[in-house]
Design a protein around this motif. Structure first.
Motif, short mmCIF file in Angstrom:
data_model
loop_
_atom_site.label_atom_id
_atom_site.label_comp_id
_atom_site.label_asym_id
_atom_site.label_seq_id
_atom_site.Cartn_x
_atom_site.Cartn_y
_atom_site.Cartn_z
N THR A 80 0.85 -1.19 0.00
CA THR A 80 0.00 0.00 0.00
C THR A 80 0.88 1.23 0.00
O THR A 80 1.71 1.42 0.89
N TYR A 94 -4.11 7.04 -1.23
CA TYR A 94 -3.51 5.72 -1.10
C TYR A 94 -3.63 4.95 -2.40
O TYR A 94 -4.52 5.20 -3.22
N GLN A 118 -3.64 0.88 -2.95
CA GLN A 118 -3.54 -0.51 -2.50
C GLN A 118 -3.25 -1.36 -3.73
O GLN A 118 -4.02 -1.35 -4.69
#
Length: 120
Positions: A19, A80, A82
């Motif tokens: 991540t 973010y 992932q």
């Protein structure tokens, strides 16, 4: 002055997960779409994924669709990425990007990048 700082890269085996995080200094962060790009050695910088100012993902690259997820937290000025089921071809430097439109001009802001290496 917009500052973007990526983190979370590293070495991972094929099939693994990482991540990535991007911290933004921009006080109006919640009004901007955000983007992740990547650049492999000897190649151009390519768009990986985008997310609207209010959190709707869009623009996933075909090669990452179904494996990568972009998200954001406007309370923390964070975005973010992932990344699941990583493949050697995902090896690249990953960059966070903010585009500021001022009239007809687009100002691109980039972080320093974070290296992702996928290797056995």
């Amino acid at each position: 002055q917009v500052q973007l700082v990526e983190s979370g890269g590293g070495l991972v085996q094929p099939g693994g997960s990482l991540t990535l995080s991007c911290a933004a200094s921009e006080f109006a962060f919640s009004t901007f779409n955000m983007h992740w790009y990547r650049q492999a050695p000897g190649k151009e910088r390519d768009l990986v994924a985008s997310i609207t100012f209010d959190g709707t993902p869009f623009n996933y690259a075909p090669s990452v669709k179904g494996r990568f997820t972009i998200s954001r937290n406007n309370n923390k000025n964070m975005v973010y990425l992932q990344m699941n089921d990583l493949k050697p071809e995902d090896t690249a430097v990953y960059f966070c990007n903010l585009k500021e439109r001022v009239g007809l001009t687009v100002n691109d802001y980039w972080g320093q990048g974070t290296q992702v290496t996928v290797s056995p």
